[in-house]
Design a protein around this motif. Structure first.
Motif, PDB file in Angstrom:
ATOM      1  N   GLY A 194       0.830  -1.196   0.000  1.00  0.00           N
ATOM      2  CA  GLY A 194       0.000   0.000   0.000  1.00  0.00           C
ATOM      3  C   GLY A 194       0.860   1.239   0.000  1.00  0.00           C
ATOM      4  N   GLU A 195       0.257   2.352  -0.311  1.00  0.00           N
ATOM      5  CA  GLU A 195       0.950   3.629  -0.344  1.00  0.00           C
ATOM      6  C   GLU A 195       0.208   4.641   0.514  1.00  0.00           C
ATOM      7  N   ALA A 196       0.941   5.689   0.860  1.00  0.00           N
ATOM      8  CA  ALA A 196       0.360   6.834   1.578  1.00  0.00           C
ATOM      9  C   ALA A 196      -0.383   6.416   2.842  1.00  0.00           C
ATOM     10  N   ARG A 197       0.210   5.485   3.588  1.00  0.00           N
ATOM     11  CA  ARG A 197      -0.356   5.115   4.890  1.00  0.00           C
ATOM     12  C   ARG A 197       0.141   6.094   5.961  1.00  0.00           C
TER      13      ARG A 197
ATOM     14  N   ARG B 299       1.056  12.682   7.244  1.00  0.00           N
ATOM     15  CA  ARG B 299       0.429  12.019   8.389  1.00  0.00           C
ATOM     16  C   ARG B 299       1.486  11.226   9.165  1.00  0.00           C
ATOM     17  N   LEU B 300       2.556  11.906   9.550  1.00  0.00           N
ATOM     18  CA  LEU B 300       3.643  11.299  10.307  1.00  0.00           C
ATOM     19  C   LEU B 300       3.593  11.808  11.747  1.00  0.00           C
ATOM     20  N   ALA B 301       3.511  10.883  12.696  1.00  0.00           N
ATOM     21  CA  ALA B 301       3.456  11.209  14.122  1.00  0.00           C
ATOM     22  C   ALA B 301       4.677  10.642  14.829  1.00  0.00           C
TER      23      ALA B 301
ATOM     24  N   ARG C 297      14.450  22.897  14.296  1.00  0.00           N
ATOM     25  CA  ARG C 297      15.345  22.700  13.154  1.00  0.00           C
ATOM     26  C   ARG C 297      14.620  22.774  11.815  1.00  0.00           C
ATOM     27  N   GLY C 298      13.350  23.147  11.856  1.00  0.00           N
ATOM     28  CA  GLY C 298      12.617  23.346  10.627  1.00  0.00           C
ATOM     29  C   GLY C 298      12.110  22.082   9.971  1.00  0.00           C
ATOM     30  N   GLY C 299      11.914  21.034  10.740  1.00  0.00           N
ATOM     31  CA  GLY C 299      11.342  19.808  10.181  1.00  0.00           C
ATOM     32  C   GLY C 299      12.023  18.568  10.713  1.00  0.00           C
ATOM     33  N   PRO C 300      11.453  17.429  10.390  1.00  0.00           N
ATOM     34  CA  PRO C 300      10.264  17.208   9.567  1.00  0.00           C
ATOM     35  C   PRO C 300       8.986  17.744  10.234  1.00  0.00           C
ATOM     36  N   ASP C 301       8.020  18.111   9.392  1.00  0.00           N
ATOM     37  CA  ASP C 301       6.717  18.500   9.909  1.00  0.00           C
ATOM     38  C   ASP C 301       6.012  17.266  10.473  1.00  0.00           C
ATOM     39  N   LEU C 302       5.321  17.451  11.586  1.00  0.00           N
ATOM     40  CA  LEU C 302       4.701  16.322  12.276  1.00  0.00           C
ATOM     41  C   LEU C 302       3.217  16.591  12.497  1.00  0.00           C
ATOM     42  N   ALA C 303       2.439  15.514  12.428  1.00  0.00           N
ATOM     43  CA  ALA C 303       0.998  15.632  12.565  1.00  0.00           C
ATOM     44  C   ALA C 303       0.524  15.468  13.997  1.00  0.00           C
TER      45      ALA C 303
ATOM     46  N   SER D  22      -7.734   5.464  19.727  1.00  0.00           N
ATOM     47  CA  SER D  22      -8.705   6.457  19.285  1.00  0.00           C
ATOM     48  C   SER D  22      -8.024   7.771  18.927  1.00  0.00           C
ATOM     49  N   ALA D  23      -7.044   8.173  19.739  1.00  0.00           N
ATOM     50  CA  ALA D  23      -6.323   9.416  19.460  1.00  0.00           C
ATOM     51  C   ALA D  23      -5.546   9.333  18.155  1.00  0.00           C
ATOM     52  N   LEU D  24      -4.913   8.190  17.903  1.00  0.00           N
ATOM     53  CA  LEU D  24      -4.182   8.019  16.644  1.00  0.00           C
ATOM     54  C   LEU D  24      -5.137   8.010  15.451  1.00  0.00           C
ATOM     55  N   LYS D  25      -6.291   7.375  15.605  1.00  0.00           N
ATOM     56  CA  LYS D  25      -7.262   7.379  14.503  1.00  0.00           C
ATOM     57  C   LYS D  25      -7.659   8.817  14.143  1.00  0.00           C
TER      58      LYS D  25
END
Length: 321
Positions: free
Chosen positions: A81-84, A158-160, A181-187, A313-316
């Motif tokens: 799969g992709e974009a998980r 959607r990276l946590a 440090r300007g990233g990575p951006d986190l969700a 539930s929080a991750l969903k």
């Protein structure tokens, strides 16, 4: 040991039947830590593998500049799969012990229930590797994960970051580094009973001189291993002890939980409140009658199931699943 009168009855019955192992860290010399780690690794190796279709892979990835490569343990659904969604995970162990494998069951559960990809980092441990080595390893692994997101099948939007205990503290610190440090951006950040404050001055850090798991002396041992004689000093970095951070604005939404009967209770409550005051959307759970790591040690109690369900539930919600 005498149990705290507020201890949840179901948890109490479980640990009376099967008492947890007791390690007197205050009596442990640094030279004895490798033996303790080897004992833990032997227990992990002897455990039967989980029956799962989740694909588990170990890789060596670039470490911090000028430092050795680090190992990450990757958990993926069997179906391509992709974009998980992606969860970058940091294991616990008081800064002194632990490896990604201790969380295999939890990570497999996340993948099975949420269909996500998990990357868990094997960071260097104290006291052989004091601050900033552990958090720099964690940040380097996160940077690699974001860079390799396409290959891993991760939707980088959607990276946590998550972690438990010392791993929760390192997760909070890694999130601070990513902002600064300007990233990575986190969700999202998932902080499970995080170890945040080296000063050990809150009421709960002073109260639990005797605890089912991780009492005051153990906490002092862990922080001293990470910081040496700088523990409690005025110039300790927030990337070592996130409770030291004075600016929490601009961080990703957070989930924090902690047990009532543990040294981290007050520092975690305070961090959650300060995040909310800084404009960071924050969910906080205080579990009554619970000790440190209760849901991992005694997973089949009502309180443990509540804690596990709340994190899922929080991750969903964070991943928009």
């Amino acid at each position: 040991m005498a149990f705290h009168p507020n201890l949840d009855p179901e948890l109490r019955a479980a640990i009376e039947q099967t008492p947890p192992p007791v390690f007197d860290l205050a009596a442990l010399s640094p030279g004895e830590l490798p033996g303790l780690r080897a004992q833990m690794n032997a227990l992990l190796a002897a455990a039967p593998p989980a029956e799962t279709d989740v694909v588990i892979e170990n890789r060596q990835v670039p470490g911090p500049d000028g430092e050795p490569d680090i190992r990450v343990r990757i958990y993926r659904p069997a179906e391509s799969g992709e974009a998980r969604p992606g969860l970058y995970w940091i294991h616990g162990g008081g800064m002194i012990i632990g490896a990604p494998e201790i969380d295999d069951a939890t990570m497999v559960g996340f993948v099975e229930r949420l269909g996500i990809v998990v990357v868990s980092v094997d960071y260097r441990l104290a006291p052989e590797h004091q601050h900033p080595a552990p958090v720099e390893d964690c940040y380097a692994g996160l940077a690699w994960t974001a860079k390799a997101a396409g290959e891993l099948g991760i939707d980088v939007a959607r990276l946590a970051v998550g972690g438990a205990s010392a791993g929760g503290g390192l997760a909070a610190a890694t999130v601070l580094l990513a902002r600064d440090r300007g990233g990575p951006d986190l969700a999202f950040q998932l902080l499970v009973c995080p170890m945040l404050d080296d000063r050990n001055i809150t009421p709960s850090s002073q109260e639990f001189t005797d605890a089912v798991v991780w009492d005051r002396s153990a906490n002092l041992f862990g922080w001293t291993a990470l910081l040496g004689d700088r523990i409690g000093a005025g110039d300790v970095s927030p990337y070592a002890a996130p409770a030291r951070a004075t600016d929490l604005a601009g961080l990703p939404p957070a989930f924090i939980d902690v047990g009532e009967l543990e040294v981290f209770r007050d520092e975690d409550m305070d961090y959650a409140l300060r995040l909310a005051r800084a404009g960071v959307s924050t969910e906080f759970h205080l579990y009554p009658g619970a000790f440190h790591g209760f849901d991992m040690m005694v997973p089949d109690t009502e309180l443990s199931r509540r804690a596990q369900a709340a994190r899922l539930s929080a991750l969903k919600r964070a991943f928009r699943l």
